[in-house]
Write a protein that holds these residues in place. Structure first.
Motif, PDB file in Angstrom:
ATOM      1  N   PHE A  53      35.998  18.404  84.696  1.00 38.14           N
ATOM      2  CA  PHE A  53      36.036  18.436  86.156  1.00 38.14           C
ATOM      3  C   PHE A  53      35.015  19.433  86.699  1.00 38.14           C
ATOM      4  N   SER A  54      34.859  20.555  86.022  1.00 32.96           N
ATOM      5  CA  SER A  54      33.884  21.557  86.451  1.00 32.96           C
ATOM      6  C   SER A  54      32.461  21.022  86.312  1.00 32.96           C
ATOM      7  N   GLU A  55      32.170  20.397  85.190  1.00 27.83           N
ATOM      8  CA  GLU A  55      30.818  19.884  84.951  1.00 27.83           C
ATOM      9  C   GLU A  55      30.485  18.731  85.905  1.00 27.83           C
ATOM     10  N   TYR A  56      31.455  17.856  86.117  1.00 30.54           N
ATOM     11  CA  TYR A  56      31.207  16.716  87.006  1.00 30.54           C
ATOM     12  C   TYR A  56      30.952  17.210  88.436  1.00 30.54           C
ATOM     13  N   SER A  57      31.752  18.175  88.894  1.00 29.29           N
ATOM     14  CA  SER A  57      31.576  18.715  90.240  1.00 29.29           C
ATOM     15  C   SER A  57      30.219  19.397  90.380  1.00 29.29           C
ATOM     16  N   ALA A  58      29.800  20.106  89.336  1.00 36.13           N
ATOM     17  CA  ALA A  58      28.502  20.795  89.377  1.00 36.13           C
ATOM     18  C   ALA A  58      27.347  19.803  89.475  1.00 36.13           C
ATOM     19  N   ALA A  59      27.503  18.645  88.851  1.00 38.67           N
ATOM     20  CA  ALA A  59      26.452  17.624  88.859  1.00 38.67           C
ATOM     21  C   ALA A  59      26.519  16.726  90.093  1.00 38.67           C
ATOM     22  N   HIS A  60      27.605  16.841  90.867  1.00 42.12           N
ATOM     23  CA  HIS A  60      27.788  16.011  92.066  1.00 42.12           C
ATOM     24  C   HIS A  60      28.171  16.919  93.224  1.00 42.12           C
ATOM     25  N   PRO A  61      27.183  17.540  93.883  1.00 48.14           N
ATOM     26  CA  PRO A  61      27.447  18.462  94.993  1.00 48.14           C
ATOM     27  C   PRO A  61      28.361  17.836  96.050  1.00 48.14           C
ATOM     28  N   GLY A  62      29.335  18.611  96.491  1.00 55.77           N
ATOM     29  CA  GLY A  62      30.277  18.124  97.490  1.00 55.77           C
ATOM     30  C   GLY A  62      31.545  17.559  96.889  1.00 55.77           C
ATOM     31  N   VAL A  63      31.557  17.341  95.581  1.00 52.83           N
ATOM     32  CA  VAL A  63      32.744  16.810  94.916  1.00 52.83           C
ATOM     33  C   VAL A  63      33.551  17.948  94.308  1.00 52.83           C
ATOM     34  N   GLU A  64      34.830  17.965  94.593  1.00 53.13           N
ATOM     35  CA  GLU A  64      35.748  18.940  93.988  1.00 53.13           C
ATOM     36  C   GLU A  64      36.897  18.171  93.351  1.00 53.13           C
ATOM     37  N   ILE A  65      37.221  18.516  92.113  1.00 50.29           N
ATOM     38  CA  ILE A  65      38.383  17.912  91.446  1.00 50.29           C
ATOM     39  C   ILE A  65      39.303  19.049  91.039  1.00 50.29           C
ATOM     40  N   ASN A  66      40.418  19.142  91.731  1.00 52.31           N
ATOM     41  CA  ASN A  66      41.394  20.203  91.465  1.00 52.31           C
ATOM     42  C   ASN A  66      42.546  19.640  90.646  1.00 52.31           C
ATOM     43  N   TYR A  67      42.805  20.257  89.491  1.00 51.06           N
ATOM     44  CA  TYR A  67      43.835  19.756  88.569  1.00 51.06           C
ATOM     45  C   TYR A  67      44.847  20.847  88.261  1.00 51.06           C
ATOM     46  N   GLN A  68      46.131  20.512  88.415  1.00 55.83           N
ATOM     47  CA  GLN A  68      47.199  21.444  88.097  1.00 55.83           C
ATOM     48  C   GLN A  68      47.825  21.056  86.758  1.00 55.83           C
ATOM     49  N   SER A  69      47.807  21.994  85.825  1.00 55.26           N
ATOM     50  CA  SER A  69      48.360  21.767  84.490  1.00 55.26           C
ATOM     51  C   SER A  69      49.853  22.091  84.525  1.00 55.26           C
ATOM     52  N   ILE A  70      50.667  21.088  84.913  1.00 52.92           N
ATOM     53  CA  ILE A  70      52.100  21.328  85.133  1.00 52.92           C
ATOM     54  C   ILE A  70      52.992  20.567  84.167  1.00 52.92           C
ATOM     55  N   GLY A  71      52.411  19.865  83.205  1.00 56.92           N
ATOM     56  CA  GLY A  71      53.202  19.075  82.272  1.00 56.92           C
ATOM     57  C   GLY A  71      53.214  17.613  82.662  1.00 56.92           C
ATOM     58  N   SER A  72      53.385  16.758  81.667  1.00 51.42           N
ATOM     59  CA  SER A  72      53.329  15.314  81.900  1.00 51.42           C
ATOM     60  C   SER A  72      54.404  14.836  82.855  1.00 51.42           C
ATOM     61  N   GLY A  73      55.617  15.393  82.724  1.00 55.77           N
ATOM     62  CA  GLY A  73      56.710  14.975  83.607  1.00 55.77           C
ATOM     63  C   GLY A  73      56.383  15.226  85.067  1.00 55.77           C
ATOM     64  N   GLY A  74      55.834  16.415  85.344  1.00 58.84           N
ATOM     65  CA  GLY A  74      55.447  16.742  86.714  1.00 58.84           C
ATOM     66  C   GLY A  74      54.311  15.874  87.206  1.00 58.84           C
ATOM     67  N   GLY A  75      53.368  15.567  86.309  1.00 57.58           N
ATOM     68  CA  GLY A  75      52.247  14.710  86.688  1.00 57.58           C
ATOM     69  C   GLY A  75      52.700  13.319  87.072  1.00 57.58           C
ATOM     70  N   ILE A  76      53.607  12.749  86.272  1.00 58.68           N
ATOM     71  CA  ILE A  76      54.137  11.419  86.574  1.00 58.68           C
ATOM     72  C   ILE A  76      54.866  11.430  87.910  1.00 58.68           C
ATOM     73  N   LYS A  77      55.673  12.463  88.139  1.00 63.07           N
ATOM     74  CA  LYS A  77      56.435  12.560  89.384  1.00 63.07           C
ATOM     75  C   LYS A  77      55.511  12.631  90.595  1.00 63.07           C
ATOM     76  N   GLN A  78      54.459  13.425  90.480  1.00 60.87           N
ATOM     77  CA  GLN A  78      53.573  13.598  91.628  1.00 60.87           C
ATOM     78  C   GLN A  78      52.711  12.370  91.908  1.00 60.87           C
ATOM     79  N   VAL A  79      52.202  11.730  90.865  1.00 60.85           N
ATOM     80  CA  VAL A  79      51.335  10.577  91.109  1.00 60.85           C
ATOM     81  C   VAL A  79      52.140   9.367  91.563  1.00 60.85           C
ATOM     82  N   THR A  80      53.345   9.177  91.031  1.00 58.67           N
ATOM     83  CA  THR A  80      54.160   8.037  91.469  1.00 58.67           C
ATOM     84  C   THR A  80      54.676   8.235  92.890  1.00 58.67           C
ATOM     85  N   GLY A  81      54.760   9.504  93.317  1.00 58.33           N
ATOM     86  CA  GLY A  81      55.188   9.795  94.681  1.00 58.33           C
ATOM     87  C   GLY A  81      54.036   9.814  95.670  1.00 58.33           C
ATOM     88  N   GLY A  82      52.810   9.568  95.178  1.00 57.87           N
ATOM     89  CA  GLY A  82      51.648   9.548  96.058  1.00 57.87           C
ATOM     90  C   GLY A  82      51.219  10.924  96.529  1.00 57.87           C
TER      91      GLY A  82
END
Length: 347
Positions: A53-82
Motif C-alpha cells: 500500500f505504501s509503494e503503490y501510493s508513492a507511485a500514484h500521487p493522490g492515492v492513499e490506502i489506509n489498512y487496519q490490521s484488526i484480524g480476519s473476523g473484524g475485516g469480514i464484519k467491516q467489509v460486509t457492513g459496507g
C-alpha cells in the motif's frame, strides 16, 4: 476600438480559464477524495500489505490506502457492513456470510504464507512436533515440556521440567482458522473438540491480540507455545518448530514448502475458496494457506472501484515480486493469470 476589443477578449479568456480551472479543481477534488481507500482485516499478511500500500501510493500521487490490521473476523464484519472499501481475511467467508453481506464480494488470493508453532523453552532452540502431539499440547493433554511424547520426537534434546503455557489469539482470527483447520485434519480429538474456526472455545491458554500479541507473549513468558505467521517469528527472533507432514517427513516452514503445498491444488475453484493445510507432497509444509482480499464486485464509488482494480492488477504483477523478502510465497503464475481475468470483470 481595437483596444476595447482586446480588453473584452482578454476578460472573456480569463473568465473561461477561471471556470475551467474551477471545474478542474472540483474534478480533481472528487478524484482525490475517491482515491482514499480504506481496508481492514487480517494480521497474517499485514507486513506485505503495509509495504504494498505504501509503494503503490508513492507511485500514484493522490492515492492513499489506509489498512487496519484488526484480524480476519473484524475485516469480514467491516467489509460486509459496507464500512470499508475492501476487507482481508485468512479464512474464506462461508456461504451464509456472503449471502448476508450488504455488497456482493469476491475473494482475491493475494499471497501464500505459513503458520508456525513458536516456543520459548529454557535451553531449547529446536523442537519437532508430531501432529497429534501438537494438537494435544493445545488441548491441554500434554502439560509439561519433558513429557515422554515430546521427548520421543526429540531424541537428544534436553527438555526441562517446565510447565507448558499455551498462547492463542484472543479475537476472531484467520491465523487461528488456518491452525485449527490443520489440527482438525490431523487429530480426531481436536475435530471432536474445538474443531476449526476463526474464534474457538479454547480448552486452556492465554489470549493475545493479533499475531503481534501472540509473538510478544511467547517472547515474554518462559515455557510458552503459540502460533503465528512465519514473518512474525522471523522478525521477533522466536524459535519455531518442525512438523511431520502428510508424507511423514519433518519439515520446517519455508517458501519452497508453502509453494509445494499450493501446488497440491489441481483445480482452483472459481470463487478461490480453498484449503491447503496438510497438503500432500514430500516437502509440503502442512500449515500453509492462501490469504484473500475481500473485494466488491461493483464498488459503490466508481472512482474508488477504478483505483482498487488498478491496485489489484499492480499487486498481481509488481507486488508479487516482493513477497519472498518478507517470507511469503508468491502465487503460482497460472493462478495470477486467472485472477487478472477476474479483476478485469470488476466494476
Amino acid at each position: 476600438m481595437k483596444k476595447v476589443s482586446f480588453v473584452n477578449s482578454t476578460m472573456n479568456s480569463i473568465k473561461v480559464a477561471a471556470v475551467t480551472g474551477g471545474l478542474l479543481l472540483l474534478v480533481a477534488g472528487g478524484v482525490a477524495q475517491a482515491q482514499k481507500l480504506t481496508g481492514a482485516g487480517a494480521t497474517f499478511p499485514y507486513p506485505i500489505y503495509s509495504k504494498w500500500f505504501s509503494e503503490y501510493s508513492a507511485a500514484h500521487p493522490g492515492v492513499e490506502i489506509n489498512y487496519q490490521s484488526i484480524g480476519s473476523g473484524g475485516g469480514i464484519k467491516q467489509v460486509t457492513g459496507g464500512l470499508v472499501d475492501f476487507g482481508a481475511s485468512d479464512v474464506p467467508m462461508n456461504d451464509d456470510q456472503l449471502a448476508g453481506s450488504k455488497i456482493k464480494l469476491i475473494h482475491i488470493p493475494s499471497v501464500l504464507g505459513a503458520v508456525v508453532p513458536i516456543f520459548n523453552v529454557t535451553g531449547v532452540n529446536d523442537l519437532k512436533f508430531s501432529p497429534d502431539v501438537l494438537a494435544d499440547i493445545f488441548l491441554g493433554k500434554i502439560s509439561n515440556w519433558n513429557d515422554g511424547r515430546i521427548a520421543k520426537d526429540n531424541p537428544g534434546v534436553k527438555l526441562p521440567n517446565e510447565t507448558i503455557n499455551v498462547i492463542h489469539r484472543s479475537e476472531g482470527s484467520g491465523t487461528t482458522f488456518i491452525f485449527s483447520d490443520y489440527l482438525t485434519k490431523v487429530s480426531q480429538d481436536w475435530a471432536n473438540g474445538p474443531n476449526r474456526g476463526s474464534a474457538l472455545n479454547w480448552p486452556k491458554g492465554i489470549g493475545g491480540k493479533g499475531n503481534e500479541g501472540v509473538a510478544g507473549l511467547v517472547r515474554q513468558l518462559p515455557g510458552s507455545i503459540g502460533y503465528v505467521e512465519l514473518i512474525y517469528a522471523m522478525q521477533n527472533h522466536i524459535s519455531f518448530g518442525e512438523i511431520k507432514n502428510a508424507a511423514g517427513n519433518w519439515v520446517k516452514a519455508s517458501i519452497a514448502g508453502v509453494t509445494e503445498a499450493a501446488a497440491s491444488v489441481k483445480q482452483m475453484p472459481a470463487d478461490y475458496r480453498v484449503s491447503i493445510t496438510n497438503a500432500p507432497g514430500a516437502n509440503a509444509y502442512p500449515i500453509s494457506s492462501f490469504t484473500w482480499l475481500l473485494v466488491p464486485v461493483k464498488s459503490a464509488d466508481a472512482n474508488k472501484g477504478k483505483v482498487l482494480k488498478d491496485f489489484l492488477n499492480w499487486m498481481l504483477t509488481s507486488g508479487e515480486n516482493e513477497v519472498s523478502a518478507l517470507y511469503y510465497a508468491p502465487l503460482p503464475k497460472s493462478l495470477v493469470d486467472k485472477e487478472h481475468a477476474t479483476v478485469d470483470n470488476l466494476h
